[in-house]
Design an enzyme around this catalytic site. Structure first.
Site, short mmCIF file in Angstrom:
data_model
loop_
_atom_site.label_atom_id
_atom_site.label_comp_id
_atom_site.label_asym_id
_atom_site.label_seq_id
_atom_site.Cartn_x
_atom_site.Cartn_y
_atom_site.Cartn_z
N HIS A 45 -3.52 -3.52 -5.51
CA HIS A 45 -3.75 -3.02 -4.15
C HIS A 45 -5.21 -3.20 -3.74
O HIS A 45 -6.09 -2.48 -4.20
CB HIS A 45 -3.34 -1.54 -4.09
N SER B 298 0.82 -1.21 0.00
CA SER B 298 0.00 0.00 0.00
C SER B 298 0.85 1.25 0.00
O SER B 298 0.33 2.35 -0.14
CB SER B 298 -0.96 0.00 1.19
P1 NAI Z 1 -0.32 -9.34 8.34
O1 NAI Z 1 0.76 -9.00 9.29
O2 NAI Z 1 -1.71 -9.60 8.85
O3 NAI Z 1 0.12 -10.66 7.51
C1 NAI Z 1 1.37 -10.85 6.92
C2 NAI Z 1 1.62 -12.36 6.82
O4 NAI Z 1 2.79 -12.55 6.02
C3 NAI Z 1 1.90 -13.03 8.17
O5 NAI Z 1 1.04 -14.14 8.32
C4 NAI Z 1 3.37 -13.45 8.09
O6 NAI Z 1 3.62 -14.68 8.75
C5 NAI Z 1 3.56 -13.60 6.59
N1 NAI Z 1 4.94 -13.39 6.14
C6 NAI Z 1 5.79 -12.41 6.48
N2 NAI Z 1 6.96 -12.54 5.81
C7 NAI Z 1 6.84 -13.65 5.03
C8 NAI Z 1 7.68 -14.28 4.07
N3 NAI Z 1 8.91 -13.81 3.83
N4 NAI Z 1 7.22 -15.39 3.44
C9 NAI Z 1 6.00 -15.87 3.71
N5 NAI Z 1 5.14 -15.29 4.58
C10 NAI Z 1 5.55 -14.19 5.21
O7 NAI Z 1 -0.31 -8.19 7.24
P2 NAI Z 1 -1.53 -7.63 6.35
O8 NAI Z 1 -2.27 -6.59 7.09
O9 NAI Z 1 -2.27 -8.79 5.79
O10 NAI Z 1 -0.73 -6.88 5.18
C11 NAI Z 1 0.02 -7.57 4.22
C12 NAI Z 1 0.42 -6.63 3.10
O11 NAI Z 1 -0.74 -6.03 2.54
C13 NAI Z 1 1.37 -5.50 3.47
O12 NAI Z 1 2.23 -5.26 2.40
C14 NAI Z 1 0.41 -4.33 3.66
O13 NAI Z 1 1.02 -3.10 3.46
C15 NAI Z 1 -0.61 -4.62 2.55
N6 NAI Z 1 -1.92 -4.01 2.78
C16 NAI Z 1 -2.49 -4.04 4.03
C17 NAI Z 1 -3.74 -3.46 4.23
C18 NAI Z 1 -4.38 -3.49 5.59
O14 NAI Z 1 -5.32 -2.73 5.80
N7 NAI Z 1 -3.94 -4.33 6.50
C19 NAI Z 1 -4.48 -2.83 3.13
C20 NAI Z 1 -3.82 -2.93 1.84
C21 NAI Z 1 -2.57 -3.47 1.71
#
Ligand code: NAI
Length: 392
Positions: A142, A121
């Site tokens: 996104h 994002s």
């Molecule tokens: P989150 O922290 O809930 O989930 C991330 C997941 O990725 C975790 O389960 C973690 O174990 C896993 N992970 C981390 N590094 C890894 C790797 N190297 N290989 C495999 N798995 C790995 O994060 P969330 O909120 O789901 O966000 C994820 C992405 O989406 C980020 O880039 C964020 O900026 C983007 N995003 C988030 C939004 C939100 O409102 N939470 C909205 C739009 C985009």
């Protein structure tokens, strides 16, 4: 018979990745969902089962559909399981080096034709693509949180992206039931850029003592927004919102239009993150009363003055995004109505006001403060001179 759907890989089984995997499975794709944490995968499966049961109860899904969606998702901690995927969407931590290193590992596993997408994002897609051997198949997709419910998807080609993937992404997102828009790879893309004044200008008004948070919230609800800026920041989390403000500001080389607010920083420093910490601009602890604002008790035109200042700044931001070709005028309208549920598109709002009204408010602010933050977009001056309207 339905033709077989391409296999979609999703990396990261957190809030976003789980939602994206669900969407792909709902649309009939076999899905491979990878996370480095087996616990995260288990939690993701349990959460989907819960959501599915609720949808069955509500009569939105049949038990058969629920079963087929859940069975279509294969969960694993092995990145190599993505080998046969045609599209892979990454939703891991928001760190450039971590994302780049993941995509580099992926390139060693998948075919050069596999499309690699990131749900980032705030990072530059061009910068992520810069670390790839085949950056032409890389693109931003996104989604908004919660991904299964929010219609908007911003499609962001990197500078290196082969444009055929933009069209392919658009087709796939429509097939998933989404409203896709295409944005240039610039800080905040569309929504996180155009929405900045909704928070920033509200914070400025509190800073100056023009109105307090409950009054500004009431005024903006009265203008048709579902939530006012302060209650929305408390919901998003002041830490999260402040981080986006800082990232957009520094990415634009400190353009004063995006200057973050000290009030917001103080709330973060104090741990007043909003709902999740029990206190933000409001108190969410048990027994804390609800703040009621009565328009009649305020100085005349208070609501109108607040609304005009915030909406004029939003119109300016959307107009400038149109001027700089960040997105088409139509996509700018879709983004703000579907991504953050604005009551109407900002360019349409400008048309309804008349461009001269928007320009007069901005020029008034610019003259009063002498701050470049309030400089009107050149497109508004051009349109006022030619007495024209936005084509939306
Ligand atoms: P989150 O922290 O809930 O989930 C991330 C997941 O990725 C975790 O389960 C973690 O174990 C896993 N992970 C981390 N590094 C890894 C790797 N190297 N290989 C495999 N798995 C790995 O994060 P969330 O909120 O789901 O966000 C994820 C992405 O989406 C980020 O880039 C964020 O900026 C983007 N995003 C988030 C939004 C939100 O409102 N939470 C909205 C739009 C985009």
């Amino acid at each position: 018979m339905e033709t077989a759907k391409t296999t979609v890989g999703v990396i990261g089984a957190g809030a976003m990745g789980s939602g994206i995997a669900q969407l792909a499975a709902q649309a009939g794709h076999p899905v491979v969902l990878v996370d480095q944490s087996a616990d995260a995968l288990d939690r993701s499966a349990a959460q989907l089962a819960k959501v599915a049961d609720r949808l069955i109860e509500k009569g939105k899904w049949t038990p058969e559909f629920s079963q087929s969606v859940q069975e279509r998702i294969h969960r694993t901690t092995e990145l190599t399981a993505l080998e046969s995927c045609d599209w892979i969407v990454e939703a891991i931590v928001e760190k450039l080096e971590v994302k780049q290193s993941l995509f580099q590992s992926l390139e060693a596993i998948v075919d050069p034709q596999t499309v690699l997408a990131s749900n980032t994002s705030s990072l530059s897609l061009t910068a992520i693509a810069g670390g790839l051997k085949h950056p032409e198949r890389f693109i931003g997709l996104h989604f908004f949180n919660p991904a299964p419910l929010m219609a908007l998807v911003e499609i962001i080609p990197a500078l290196q992206t082969d444009k055929r993937w933009v069209e392919a992404a658009r087709t796939m997102m429509v097939d998933w039931g989404k409203s896709p828009v295409v944005a240039k790879d610039t800080p905040g893309f569309i929504v996180n850029r155009v929405a900045r004044p909704f928070y920033g200008e509200a914070l400025r008004m509190v800073e100056e003592g023009i109105a307090d948070a409950p009054t500004i919230d009431a005024a903006m609800r009265n203008a048709g927004f579902r939530m006012g800026p302060f209650e929305l920041m408390d919901l998003i989390g002041n830490d999260v919102n402040y981080a986006v403000s800082c990232s957009v500001f520094s990415s634009f080389y400190n353009d004063p239009r995006y200057r973050p607010s000290l009030i917001q920083k103080q709330h973060v420093d104090a741990g007043w993150y909003g709902r999740k910490s029990g206190r933000g601009y409001y108190d969410y602890n048990e027994g804390a009363g609800k703040v009621e604002v009565k328009e009649e008790a305020l100085a005349p035109n208070t609501f109108e003055r607040i609304q005009e200042r915030i909406v004029a700044m939003l119109i300016n931001e959307a107009s400038d995004a149109a001027y700089l070709h960040i997105a088409s005028p139509q996509d700018l309208e879709v983004a703000m109505t579907k991504g953050v549920n604005y009551p109407k598109g900002l360019l349409q709002w400008c048309n309804e006001w008349g461009v001269t009204k928007a320009l007069a408010i901005l020029e008034g602010l610019h003259n009063r403060y002498g701050d470049d933050r309030y400089r009107p977009s050149p497109i508004l001056r051009d349109m006022a001179a030619s007495n024209s309207r936005f084509e939306v």
